[in-house]
Motif scaffolding. Structure first.
Motif, PDB file in Angstrom:
ATOM      1  N   GLN A  32      -6.367 -16.863  38.728  1.00 55.29           N
ATOM      2  CA  GLN A  32      -7.764 -17.250  38.919  1.00 55.29           C
ATOM      3  C   GLN A  32      -8.429 -17.572  37.590  1.00 55.29           C
ATOM      4  OE1 GLN A  32      -9.428 -13.900  41.229  1.00 55.29           O
ATOM      5  NE2 GLN A  32      -9.862 -15.420  42.817  1.00 55.29           N
ATOM      6  N   THR A  33      -9.498 -18.354  37.667  1.00 54.35           N
ATOM      7  CA  THR A  33     -10.298 -18.699  36.497  1.00 54.35           C
ATOM      8  C   THR A  33     -11.748 -18.329  36.748  1.00 54.35           C
ATOM      9  OG1 THR A  33     -10.719 -20.951  37.287  1.00 54.35           O
ATOM     10  CG2 THR A  33      -8.782 -20.630  35.876  1.00 54.35           C
ATOM     11  N   LYS A  34     -12.493 -18.207  35.659  1.00 57.85           N
ATOM     12  CA  LYS A  34     -13.926 -17.934  35.752  1.00 57.85           C
ATOM     13  C   LYS A  34     -14.635 -18.686  34.641  1.00 57.85           C
ATOM     14  CE  LYS A  34     -17.445 -14.382  35.470  1.00 57.85           C
ATOM     15  NZ  LYS A  34     -17.732 -12.951  35.262  1.00 57.85           N
ATOM     16  N   LYS A  35     -15.599 -19.486  35.025  1.00 57.64           N
ATOM     17  CA  LYS A  35     -16.417 -20.199  34.041  1.00 57.64           C
ATOM     18  C   LYS A  35     -17.526 -19.261  33.567  1.00 57.64           C
ATOM     19  CE  LYS A  35     -17.450 -24.384  35.208  1.00 57.64           C
ATOM     20  NZ  LYS A  35     -18.056 -25.662  35.590  1.00 57.64           N
ATOM     21  N   PHE A  36     -17.864 -19.349  32.278  1.00 48.54           N
ATOM     22  CA  PHE A  36     -18.961 -18.545  31.737  1.00 48.54           C
ATOM     23  C   PHE A  36     -19.654 -19.322  30.628  1.00 48.54           C
ATOM     24  CE2 PHE A  36     -15.138 -17.401  29.420  1.00 48.54           C
ATOM     25  CZ  PHE A  36     -15.536 -17.259  28.106  1.00 48.54           C
ATOM     26  N   LEU A  37     -20.842 -18.898  30.264  1.00 49.87           N
ATOM     27  CA  LEU A  37     -21.632 -19.541  29.220  1.00 49.87           C
ATOM     28  C   LEU A  37     -21.665 -18.661  27.984  1.00 49.87           C
ATOM     29  CD1 LEU A  37     -24.680 -20.752  31.341  1.00 49.87           C
ATOM     30  CD2 LEU A  37     -22.708 -22.096  30.596  1.00 49.87           C
ATOM     31  N   ILE A  38     -21.578 -19.300  26.819  1.00 47.98           N
ATOM     32  CA  ILE A  38     -21.703 -18.601  25.548  1.00 47.98           C
ATOM     33  C   ILE A  38     -22.964 -19.128  24.872  1.00 47.98           C
ATOM     34  CG2 ILE A  38     -20.678 -18.148  23.295  1.00 47.98           C
ATOM     35  CD1 ILE A  38     -17.955 -18.628  24.572  1.00 47.98           C
ATOM     36  N   ARG A  39     -23.837 -18.207  24.527  1.00 49.15           N
ATOM     37  CA  ARG A  39     -25.091 -18.591  23.881  1.00 49.15           C
ATOM     38  C   ARG A  39     -24.908 -18.629  22.366  1.00 49.15           C
ATOM     39  NH1 ARG A  39     -25.735 -16.705  28.442  1.00 49.15           N
ATOM     40  NH2 ARG A  39     -27.405 -17.133  29.889  1.00 49.15           N
ATOM     41  N   ARG A  40     -25.259 -19.788  21.823  1.00 48.34           N
ATOM     42  CA  ARG A  40     -25.237 -19.979  20.375  1.00 48.34           C
ATOM     43  C   ARG A  40     -26.676 -20.100  19.923  1.00 48.34           C
ATOM     44  NH1 ARG A  40     -21.341 -25.020  19.458  1.00 48.34           N
ATOM     45  NH2 ARG A  40     -21.764 -24.491  17.309  1.00 48.34           N
ATOM     46  N   PRO A  41     -26.933 -19.987  18.629  1.00 47.89           N
ATOM     47  CA  PRO A  41     -28.317 -20.107  18.167  1.00 47.89           C
ATOM     48  C   PRO A  41     -28.967 -21.447  18.538  1.00 47.89           C
ATOM     49  CG  PRO A  41     -26.954 -19.184  16.434  1.00 47.89           C
ATOM     50  CD  PRO A  41     -26.024 -19.597  17.552  1.00 47.89           C
ATOM     51  N   PHE A  48     -14.196 -20.969  29.778  1.00 50.05           N
ATOM     52  CA  PHE A  48     -13.566 -20.444  30.984  1.00 50.05           C
ATOM     53  C   PHE A  48     -12.476 -19.449  30.616  1.00 50.05           C
ATOM     54  CE2 PHE A  48     -11.236 -24.202  29.797  1.00 50.05           C
ATOM     55  CZ  PHE A  48      -9.905 -23.957  30.107  1.00 50.05           C
ATOM     56  N   LEU A  49     -12.284 -18.499  31.520  1.00 53.11           N
ATOM     57  CA  LEU A  49     -11.311 -17.432  31.393  1.00 53.11           C
ATOM     58  C   LEU A  49     -10.208 -17.664  32.415  1.00 53.11           C
ATOM     59  CD1 LEU A  49     -10.650 -14.541  30.228  1.00 53.11           C
ATOM     60  CD2 LEU A  49     -11.960 -13.657  32.170  1.00 53.11           C
ATOM     61  N   ILE A  50      -8.962 -17.441  32.012  1.00 57.68           N
ATOM     62  CA  ILE A  50      -7.796 -17.564  32.903  1.00 57.68           C
ATOM     63  C   ILE A  50      -7.076 -16.221  32.909  1.00 57.68           C
ATOM     64  CG2 ILE A  50      -5.589 -18.715  33.315  1.00 57.68           C
ATOM     65  CD1 ILE A  50      -6.554 -20.924  31.377  1.00 57.68           C
ATOM     66  N   ARG A  51      -6.685 -15.767  34.085  1.00 55.19           N
ATOM     67  CA  ARG A  51      -5.805 -14.603  34.157  1.00 55.19           C
ATOM     68  C   ARG A  51      -4.415 -15.071  34.547  1.00 55.19           C
ATOM     69  NH1 ARG A  51      -6.158  -8.904  37.485  1.00 55.19           N
ATOM     70  NH2 ARG A  51      -4.141  -8.156  36.712  1.00 55.19           N
ATOM     71  N   ARG A  52      -3.423 -14.701  33.734  1.00 55.33           N
ATOM     72  CA  ARG A  52      -2.002 -14.998  34.001  1.00 55.33           C
ATOM     73  C   ARG A  52      -1.257 -13.677  33.919  1.00 55.33           C
ATOM     74  NH1 ARG A  52       0.179 -19.987  35.251  1.00 55.33           N
ATOM     75  NH2 ARG A  52       1.944 -19.335  34.035  1.00 55.33           N
ATOM     76  N   GLY A  53      -0.908 -13.108  35.063  1.00 58.42           N
ATOM     77  CA  GLY A  53      -0.279 -11.793  35.069  1.00 58.42           C
ATOM     78  C   GLY A  53      -1.255 -10.770  34.528  1.00 58.42           C
ATOM     79  N   LYS A  54      -0.834 -10.047  33.495  1.00 56.60           N
ATOM     80  CA  LYS A  54      -1.713  -9.059  32.865  1.00 56.60           C
ATOM     81  C   LYS A  54      -2.461  -9.631  31.669  1.00 56.60           C
ATOM     82  CE  LYS A  54       1.024  -5.114  34.276  1.00 56.60           C
ATOM     83  NZ  LYS A  54       1.728  -3.902  33.861  1.00 56.60           N
ATOM     84  N   ASP A  55      -2.198 -10.896  31.338  1.00 56.55           N
ATOM     85  CA  ASP A  55      -2.802 -11.525  30.170  1.00 56.55           C
ATOM     86  C   ASP A  55      -4.016 -12.362  30.556  1.00 56.55           C
ATOM     87  OD1 ASP A  55      -0.847 -10.504  28.412  1.00 56.55           O
ATOM     88  OD2 ASP A  55       0.506 -12.155  28.935  1.00 56.55           O
ATOM     89  N   TYR A  56      -4.941 -12.442  29.624  1.00 51.93           N
ATOM     90  CA  TYR A  56      -6.139 -13.265  29.786  1.00 51.93           C
ATOM     91  C   TYR A  56      -6.196 -14.250  28.619  1.00 51.93           C
ATOM     92  CZ  TYR A  56      -7.691  -9.796  33.164  1.00 51.93           C
ATOM     93  OH  TYR A  56      -7.778  -8.972  34.254  1.00 51.93           O
ATOM     94  N   HIS A  57      -6.667 -15.462  28.908  1.00 54.41           N
ATOM     95  CA  HIS A  57      -6.849 -16.496  27.895  1.00 54.41           C
ATOM     96  C   HIS A  57      -8.189 -17.164  28.175  1.00 54.41           C
ATOM     97  CE1 HIS A  57      -2.584 -15.991  27.067  1.00 54.41           C
ATOM     98  NE2 HIS A  57      -2.394 -16.070  28.364  1.00 54.41           N
ATOM     99  N   ALA A  58      -8.878 -17.586  27.126  1.00 53.66           N
ATOM    100  CA  ALA A  58     -10.166 -18.256  27.312  1.00 53.66           C
ATOM    101  C   ALA A  58     -10.293 -19.402  26.315  1.00 53.66           C
ATOM    102  CB  ALA A  58     -11.319 -17.276  27.145  1.00 53.66           C
ATOM    103  N   TYR A  59     -10.965 -20.449  26.773  1.00 53.50           N
ATOM    104  CA  TYR A  59     -11.146 -21.659  25.975  1.00 53.50           C
ATOM    105  C   TYR A  59     -12.531 -22.231  26.230  1.00 53.50           C
ATOM    106  CZ  TYR A  59      -6.088 -21.262  25.980  1.00 53.50           C
ATOM    107  OH  TYR A  59      -4.820 -20.785  25.856  1.00 53.50           O
ATOM    108  N   LEU A  60     -13.029 -23.002  25.261  1.00 54.21           N
ATOM    109  CA  LEU A  60     -14.240 -23.781  25.504  1.00 54.21           C
ATOM    110  C   LEU A  60     -13.915 -24.846  26.537  1.00 54.21           C
ATOM    111  CD1 LEU A  60     -15.656 -24.310  21.896  1.00 54.21           C
ATOM    112  CD2 LEU A  60     -16.135 -22.454  23.517  1.00 54.21           C
TER     113      LEU A  60
END
Length: 135
Positions: A32-41, A48-60
């Protein structure tokens, strides 16, 4: 546990780092994936966040070819088999584990990684360590 081979952080260091909680540890199922927002100044950036097995990865959420969002605003970032991140605009394929472009017009460029940290309850984005690709 450190998810991306960054040095282990002490709790005193964690207070100094700017973190943003992006998901509870049990929130996403494998694939599964989850989109999220990152606040910058100066702006807000999608990631977005990806779960692969027990690992998580995130990218812009930026394709390295056209610098447009990878999804069509539907939080659908993966190919049907779940093995690749895909740009829906032109079909570029990126490795889920590294963000490296494997196929398409992105010429071997990699997605901008969002460094992560995991504690017993949640997944956190290490906001101060993100390469925003704009400087």
């Amino acid at each position: 546990r450190d998810l991306h081979s960054f040095p282990t952080r002490r709790s005193s260091d964690l207070k100094k780092a700017r973190r943003q909680k992006i998901a509870l540890l049990d929130e996403l199922k494998d694939g599964q994936t989850k989109k999220f927002l990152i606040r910058r100044p100066d702006r807000v950036t999608e990631a977005f966040l990806i779960r692969r097995g027990k690992d998580y990865h995130a990218y812009l959420n930026l394709c390295r070819h056209w610098m447009v969002g990878l999804d069509y605003d539907d939080n659908d970032f993966l190919t049907e088999d779940g093995n690749w991140v895909v740009c829906k605009s032109h079909g570029a394929l990126y490795k889920t584990e590294t963000g490296e472009c494997e196929s398409g017009p992105c010429n071997g460029a990699a997605l901008y990684r969002v460094p992560l940290e995991q504690d017993p309850l949640a997944i956190w984005a290490l906001v101060d360590q993100i390469d925003w690709g704009d400087g």
